[in-house]
Enzyme design. Structure first.
Site, PDB file in Angstrom:
ATOM      1  N   LYS A  39       0.809  -1.217   0.000  1.00 54.72           N
ATOM      2  CA  LYS A  39       0.000   0.000   0.000  1.00 54.72           C
ATOM      3  C   LYS A  39       0.844   1.271   0.000  1.00 54.72           C
ATOM      4  O   LYS A  39       0.503   2.245  -0.688  1.00 54.72           O
ATOM      5  CB  LYS A  39      -0.968   0.009   1.175  1.00 54.72           C
ATOM      6  N   GLU A 235      -4.139   4.099   6.412  1.00 48.53           N
ATOM      7  CA  GLU A 235      -4.708   3.438   7.595  1.00 48.53           C
ATOM      8  C   GLU A 235      -6.078   4.023   7.932  1.00 48.53           C
ATOM      9  O   GLU A 235      -6.403   4.316   9.089  1.00 48.53           O
ATOM     10  CB  GLU A 235      -3.763   3.565   8.807  1.00 48.53           C
ATOM     11  N   GLN A 265      -7.862  -5.038   9.583  1.00 48.10           N
ATOM     12  CA  GLN A 265      -6.793  -4.638  10.486  1.00 48.10           C
ATOM     13  C   GLN A 265      -7.209  -3.483  11.395  1.00 48.10           C
ATOM     14  O   GLN A 265      -6.366  -2.774  11.935  1.00 48.10           O
ATOM     15  CB  GLN A 265      -5.535  -4.264   9.688  1.00 48.10           C
TER      16      GLN A 265
END
Length: 667
Positions: A39, A235, A265
């Site tokens: 990512k 994130e 996650q």
């Protein structure tokens, strides 16, 4: 190398899905990025692609969650742009994109526009200890007993409310208050008075007050929207309500928002992370382009098989399935142990086997759900002479480092009572608690002439530091501070421990060298001005987090919680304590836990599994002593979920080596 060959290289280095994400320029973009799927590479290549397609670097904003991740992203962007002469020239003219954490972005906004809220540029940022101290003071001022009401619990309630976007005034309007909420409100009101008196903000204020600026002042909102045309949020699954709102406002004009994350996650709901931000992104932006990065470059096929099997039971997620072209690899080893002592020594024995087989110590990690598990694991490492490192100790939390920085903060912000209290008698200069109380309560005239002289000398030291901050580079100012305050003289003549403290401060000077070149406008094309390097260092020190503790000591096995392991990867990983009530943790079986939060333990285990590249060990005990009580355990449901074809089972070793005093390597 020509520009065409550079262009060909940076695009051809991507897989099909990464390429799709990188080349999508305008409009909202959701990148569902699995563990180890590249990512960061995708984000940085996308930033490069934007610049190569005419977007000015200063128009690009990229936000991630840790200073470490932000530095890594910034370095990667810098490296990519330096490979292209044309782009390098543009960067030299316009500067790099603004890459930071949400909290650092908040600091930037508040320093630029905080005057609208009555903030001075040199406000103090309260760290966890400062906030806890102020909460305790607030409890006492509100006439509550700190022994009856845990300051940390009160602070946590305030933090959660701020994360939801509530000010103390809005919290006061909340209906249906119970007794605890009334205590929180009373303490929060006193806490805000303390913050205001000390010209200070806590971590949550950096976000909440930034949101207030954007919501209440059109000038600020317009400036940000006109400045940043392309917004990237890494994130994204870890964003809270306030962070998501800040991003939404900044990108409202151009709608070029790219969010990257993985619902599998999301492991920080207890910090306010809201998985719904990512789950509802498509509803908020119906024209969003969704790209899934599912090719894993980290782990073996077996490890990914376990990860996919585990996580598919969760319902609150954006569906994806990791795959890899890596080898099938070793089966996952499940170790059954009688108790925690046997587990620790079984794990340590396996580690020795791995080391003898050629696996570097630094490529081995032992993970656990709760901190108390670490003690016996440390004991086993000591007994078997295994070098190890506990991840989590913060450089900026060392007393000598905090003392040095407190002198500088107090010099720049004389209203910072917390810093004054910390260093007014460092090194010892004969100013005691009673004298300090008189100074802070405005009774300084009642002091004796001798004590007044000592106080005056202390203030002169602060004045000299402030004057020096206007002309000296950051590293020079640190050296100047430890000399002028007497810290250097006191430590260099002391014990071995004090010499070590001085060496730590010298390391601070080394770190400060990287701040010597900074100026106010580095990120937005302005000019350097004296003093801004130390301003950045003080900010970074205040924003440093537990997760960012150095993973140095390459020749040491790493011991850490699963939460601390997020973002890291190792060849061999041991996950210990896989028992019902421990992992998954018993709190997840409580009725008050939402369905979304109840799935978090499974996500946490998924994170643990995907830290491993080559070999994964899962360990549990039949008995465990917790808080002095011995209990019988049932193996974790996660173990039963794994397919038999992916595992091999072993019994723990019976022998226990002689026990030695504990020591550990901390960084």
């Amino acid at each position: 190398m020509t520009q065409n060959s550079i262009k060909k290289t940076y695009l051809e280095d991507l897989n099909a899905e990464q390429l799709e994400a990188v080349t999508h320029i305008n409009g909202p973009l959701l990148i569902v990025a699995g563990a180890g799927a590249g990512k960061t590479k995708t984000i940085t290549h996308r930033i490069l692609h934007l610049i190569k397609n005419g977007v000015q670097a200063k128009e690009i904003l990229a936000i991630t969650f840790t200073n470490k991740a932000a530095r890594e992203m910034k370095e990667r962007v810098k490296h990519l742009t330096e490979e292209d002469l044309e782009i390098k020239t543009l960067i030299q003219r316009d500067g790099l994109p603004f890459v930071s954490t949400f909290h650092s972005l908040g600091v930037f906004l508040l320093k630029e526009y905080g005057g609208h809220l009555g903030l001075s540029r040199y406000f103090t940022i309260f760290d966890k200890n400062d906030s806890k101290r102020a909460i305790k003071e607030g409890l006492e001022q509100a006439q509550y007993d700190p022994k009856q009401f845990d300051p940390a619990k009160i602070g946590g309630a305030i933090s959660r409310a701020k994360g939801e976007g509530l000010t103390v005034f809005q919290y006061a309007e909340t209906a249906g208050f119970g007794y605890f909420q009334k205590v929180v409100l009373a303490v929060w009101q006193k806490y805000e008075e303390i913050l205001k008196k000390e010209n200070a903000l806590d971590f949550d204020d950096l976000l909440l007050k930034s949101l207030t600026l954007l919501l209440q002042f059109e000038e600020v909102r317009t400036a940000c929207q006109n400045h940043w045309h392309y917004v990237h949020i890494d994130e994204y699954q870890d964003t809270n309500k306030v962070q998501d709102h800040i991003a939404e406002i900044i990108c409202a004009k151009h709608r070029n928002i790219c969010v990257v994350g993985d619902t599998d996650q999301n492991i920080y709901s207890w910090r306010g992370a809201n998985i719904q931000n990512m789950l509802s992104f498509e509803k908020k932006y119906p024209d969003v382009k969704i790209v899934r990065l599912e090719e894993n470059y980290r782990s073996s096929k077996t490890i990914l098989s376990v990860a996919n099997t585990i996580i598919q039971k969760n319902k609150y997620r954006i569906d994806k399935k990791l795959f890899t072209n890596n080898a099938v690899g070793h089966k996952v080893t499940i170790i059954s142990n009688y108790d925690e002592a046997q587990e620790a020594y079984s794990v340590a024995g396996k580690i020795l086997e791995q080391i003898k087989a050629g696996v570097p110590e630094g490529e081995i990690a032992v993970l656990y759900r709760a901190n108390f598990q670490s003690r016996i694991l440390e004991e086993a490492c000591v007994a078997l002479s295994i070098p190890y490192q506990m991840i989590g100790t913060k450089f900026f939390e060392r007393k000598e480092i905090k003392d040095t920085l407190s002198f500088i903060r107090a010099a720049l912000n004389p209203a910072s009572t917390s810093d004054i209290k910390r260093i007014i008698n460092v090194p010892a200069r004969g100013i005691g608690r009673i004298t300090l109380e008189k100074i802070l309560s405005g009774q300084e005239e009642s002091l004796s002439p001798a004590v007044k002289k000592k106080v005056a000398e202390f203030r002169e030291v602060l004045a000299r530091i402030k004057d020096a901050s206007l002309t000296m580079k950051t590293s020079e100012l640190i050296k100047f501070t430890i000399k002028e305050t007497g810290i250097e003289n006191a430590l260099e003549k002391g014990s071995d421990e004090e010499i070590e403290r001085l060496e730590n401060i010298k390391e601070l000077v080394t770190l400060a060298l990287s701040y010597d070149e900074y100026g106010v406008g580095d990120d937005v094309g302005g000019e350097n001005t004296a003093g801004d390097g130390i301003d950045r260092l003080l900010t970074d020190a205040a924003l440093a987090t537990d997760e960012e503790a150095s993973a140095g000591a390459q020749k040491a096995v790493k011991l850490m919680t699963v939460h601390a392991a997020k973002g890291l990867e190792f060849d061999n990983v041991f996950v210990t304590g896989l028992e019902e009530g421990l992992f998954p943790h018993k709190r997840m079986s409580e009725a008050k836990i939402s369905a979304e939060d109840a799935e978090e333990e499974r996500r946490l285990f998924y994170v643990a599994v995907t830290r491993a590249r080559k070999k994964l060990f899962l360990s549990y005990t039949q008995m465990r002593t917790i808080f002095g009580s011995r209990q019988v355990n049932i193996p974790s449901e996660f173990i039963f979920d794994i397919k038999d074809d992916d595992v091999e089972r072993e019994e723990g070793t019976a022998s226990i080596a002689s026990r030695k005093p504990l020591y550990r390597i901390d960084f």
